[in-house]
Design an enzyme around this catalytic site. Structure first.
Site, mmCIF file in Angstrom:
data_model
loop_
_atom_site.group_PDB
_atom_site.id
_atom_site.type_symbol
_atom_site.label_atom_id
_atom_site.label_comp_id
_atom_site.label_asym_id
_atom_site.label_seq_id
_atom_site.Cartn_x
_atom_site.Cartn_y
_atom_site.Cartn_z
ATOM 1 N N GLY A 15 -5.981 2.254 0.753
ATOM 2 C CA GLY A 15 -4.587 1.980 1.065
ATOM 3 C C GLY A 15 -3.751 3.251 1.137
ATOM 4 C CB SER B 159 -17.534 12.977 8.633
ATOM 5 O OG SER B 159 -17.923 13.890 9.637
ATOM 6 C CG ASP C 191 -6.600 -1.115 0.177
ATOM 7 O OD1 ASP C 191 -6.459 -0.517 1.265
ATOM 8 O OD2 ASP C 191 -6.396 -0.570 -0.925
ATOM 9 N N PRO C 192 -9.491 -3.981 2.308
ATOM 10 C CG PRO C 192 -10.761 -3.907 4.273
ATOM 11 C CD PRO C 192 -9.590 -3.264 3.585
ATOM 12 C CE1 TYR D 178 -2.377 11.035 29.855
ATOM 13 C CE2 TYR D 178 -1.806 11.009 27.529
ATOM 14 C CZ TYR D 178 -1.928 11.690 28.722
ATOM 15 O OH TYR D 178 -1.598 13.014 28.781
ATOM 16 C CB THR E 216 0.365 -1.119 -7.650
ATOM 17 O OG1 THR E 216 0.497 -0.782 -6.262
ATOM 18 C CG2 THR E 216 -0.958 -0.636 -8.151
HETATM 19 C C1 PLP Z 1 -3.818 -0.010 -4.314
HETATM 20 C C2 PLP Z 1 -2.554 0.195 -3.575
HETATM 21 C C3 PLP Z 1 -2.384 1.280 -2.713
HETATM 22 C C4 PLP Z 1 -3.391 2.381 -2.604
HETATM 23 O O1 PLP Z 1 -4.607 1.951 -2.145
HETATM 24 P P1 PLP Z 1 -5.969 2.759 -2.445
HETATM 25 O O2 PLP Z 1 -6.938 1.886 -1.774
HETATM 26 O O3 PLP Z 1 -6.112 2.829 -3.923
HETATM 27 O O4 PLP Z 1 -5.838 4.097 -1.825
HETATM 28 C C5 PLP Z 1 -1.216 1.357 -1.992
HETATM 29 N N1 PLP Z 1 -0.262 0.429 -2.123
HETATM 30 C C6 PLP Z 1 -0.389 -0.624 -2.939
HETATM 31 C C7 PLP Z 1 0.708 -1.639 -3.024
HETATM 32 C C8 PLP Z 1 -1.535 -0.775 -3.710
HETATM 33 O O5 PLP Z 1 -1.642 -1.812 -4.553
#
Ligand code: PLP
Length: 621
Positions: free
Chosen positions: A158, A443, A392-393, A423, A301
């Protein structure tokens, strides 16, 4: 009925290895398949080529010793991992956003690892680059975007997805000003303020005209990517106080400057305060400061709060009438997959009034649950209006690391970040899909992508698939919350302790704190919870004997303003204590596990929780 038959395909218990390795035999069988299949692939590639070494060479002592050392190294690794890993698979673990990961995802990862694809370039990953594009389309659909117009891809997490969202916002904001310099006739009569308030669509339509005029390279060179950014010129980035710290990093890394972050208040349920957002934007507009971007969070979070995205969208429409426009990024790193809860088997949103019946029909909850409330529902619906979304998967997708994703609503923005002229080849038949040219990373693991792709093959991104897994997690969280709320006090030596949940969860995160009845000191309460956490966390260094493992967080005034004050007051602690200390410490349990909904397991794990807490309390008071 079509719905029902598809629904019957998924049994959540068959998706995970299981806390007691219940599905071990199947897993072993698949591992054997993976290895044999891959080994045969090698043999079948140019079958007439000779082996690189013979059986005789393989029986030489040094060869054998090398194999033995390989085994020793692995045994040592296994030992280290078991000695100091956190048992995320167990429902005793209710801490960070971790649980068991899907068997299909783990196996897909292992299988693909043997091929070691690199998704930076198509040439290094013909199979998994195509999967990454496909996953982008699947996530676009989940989020309510048009899969042909949107674009998404898998990031390392994320954090990088947030960087990419802001990267796009920054470059997009600079487009109209770049056009004014490179091809002024396309924006004649526009004031600078108007140019800084072009909507994404206006800017992208403008870019189409730039392209037709053959001036794309000139405009790209004068956009933020070419010229950099002058402090504050592109405006402020408005993020809620509950922000993930990746936003502060993003402002730093993208050269926008942390000074240009403005923190928007949250209410006492930790949701973005849209009234404060409105006031802030109007105040900034009055001094002619544009808004580079607004961030809303779906699943904060620390609290799992779901911001009212729908109200932010309504505010954007209202302000557009006054010539003010802002880019909206939704940070749904945590909560994004839960949008599957409101999508029917046809991937289309289900009306709020129909949801309870749909939940029953698809066995989403084991007992009726009053979720989502209308604001949460509306927020999920409105995500489709945002310009970009982080999802986030490796959180609610139950995929192993590293798999985040970013999805952009209008793929035309790729031209602002690509390192080759997108393009030029966009329309060609043999689109090389050189991902490395439009992403932040170079990568990158094709195995992580294959893992997400395989999970999506198996588990539909709607109420019949992820909806059921996430439904179990939400129900488990609410059950845990309700049990906390109604649990009798703990009495020791004429002292009485109670546990108090912070708020009713919007999602599957439950924050709570222990408090001694009659204790007027916030410092003493914080101290109590710190010590409880030490007894119920990795810090105690006793993972094997631990009955319950959790995480913690401190809600401080510095970050949250006055939002935590109501909770403090509700415990009978004087407001003056909050004023003085400005921080409240809470235990934090993310309930990802799908196993807390079975009555017997809930009773067992709740019993573990009570015993563990009782022991921990006795040890610390
Ligand atoms: C976990 C989280 C992130 C960061 O994601 P990562 O996968 O840990 O890099 C960003 N924003 C929110 C709201 C999150 O809960």
């Amino acid at each position: 009925m079509k719905d029902e038959s598809r629904d019957d395909l998924i049994d959540v218990n068959a998706l995970f290895l299981g806390p007691k390795s219940e599905n071990r035999d199947f897993f072993m069988q698949m591992l054997r398949f993976i290895m044999n299949d891959h080994a045969d692939w090698r043999i079948c590639y140019q079958p007439d080529d000779s082996p690189a070494f013979s059986e005789a060479q393989r029986s030489e002592p040094r060869f054998q010793a090398t194999l033995q050392r390989t085994q020793q190294a692995l045994v040592e690794l296994a030992g280290r991992l078991q000695l100091s890993s956190v048992p995320w698979f167990s429902p005793r673990y209710l801490g960070h956003m971790n649980a068991d990961t899907l068997m299909a995802a783990n196996l897909a990862y292992m299988l693909t690892l043997l091929y070691n694809p690199n998704n930076c370039a198509y040439e290094g990953s013909p199979a998994t680059t195509a999967m990454e594009i496909e996953v982008g389309r699947q996530l676009a659909r989940l989020l309510g975007y048009h899969p042909d117009r949107a674009w998404g891809h898998v990031t390392s997490g994320g954090t990088v997805a947030n960087y990419e969202g802001l990267w796009v916002a920054r470059n997009l904001k600079s487009v109209p000003l770049a056009v004014r310099e490179a091809v002024p006739e396309l924006v004649t009569g526009r004031t600078e303020w108007q140019l800084l308030n072009f909507s994404a669509e206006q800017s992208l339509d403008l870019l189409d005209r730039v392209k037709a005029a053959g001036q794309m390279d000139a405009v790209r060179a004068r956009s933020a990517r070419g010229t950099g950014v002058t402090a504050g010129k592109l405006g402020k980035i408005l993020v809620p106080q509950t922000k993930h710290y990746s936003w502060t990093k993003a402002a730093d890394i993208l050269g926008l400057g942390q000074d240009n972050l403005v923190f928007i208040r949250v209410d006492d349920r930790f949701r973005l305060d849209v009234q404060h957002l409105r006031e802030t934007i109007l105040r900034l507009a009055a001094e002619h400061t544009p808004i580079l971007a607004v961030v809303a969070v779906v699943g904060t979070t620390e609290e799992g709060a779901i911001d009212p995205v729908h109200e932010v969208i309504r505010l954007r429409q209202e302000l557009a009438a006054q010539g003010i426009w802002f880019y909206l990024h939704v940070d749904a790193a945590y909560g994004g997959y839960a949008r599957a809860m409101i999508l029917g088997a046809d991937d289309q949103p289900i009306d709020l009034a129909e949801l309870p019946a749909a939940f029953r029909r698809h066995h989403v909850f084991s007992e009726p649950l009053d979720w989502p409330d209308p604001d949460i529902y509306a927020a999920f619906r409105a995500m489709a209006e945002a310009d970009s979304i982080t999802i986030d998967p490796h959180k609610m997708g139950y995929i192993p690391y590293a798999a985040g994703a970013v999805v952009l609503k209008d793929r035309r923005v790729l031209e602002l970040i690509s390192y080759f002229a997108a393009y030029v080849f966009e329309k060609s038949e043999d689109n090389p899909m050189l991902l490395g040219s439009y992403i932040m990373e170079g990568s990158k693991s094709g195995a992580a992508v294959a893992s997400v792709w395989t999970a999506h093959q198996l588990v539909p991104l709607n109420i019949t698939g992820y909806g059921r897994i996430i439904g179990s997690s939400i129900e488990g969280a609410h059950r845990f919350h309700d049990a906390l709320r109604t649990t009798p006090p703990y009495d020791f030596h004429s002292r009485r302790f109670r546990v108090h949940p912070l708020v009713r969860p919007d999602f599957n995160m439950v924050d709570f704190a222990f408090h001694e009845e009659g204790n007027p000191s916030l410092a003493a309460m914080n101290e109590l919870n710190v010590r409880l956490w030490e007894k119920c966390s990795y810090k105690s260094g006793r993972m094997y004997s631990e009955d319950f493992i959790t995480s913690k967080t401190a809600l401080s005034r510095e970050e949250y303003g006055e939002s935590p004050c109501r909770f403090v007051r509700s415990l009978g602690i004087p407001e003056a204590e909050w004023d003085r200390l400005g921080s409240v410490y809470v235990l934090r349990s993310c309930v990802l596990t799908p196993y807390l909904v079975h009555q017997t397991s809930f009773v067992e794990y709740w019993g573990n929780f009570l015993r563990s807490m009782s022991r921990a309390l006795q040890a610390v008071v």
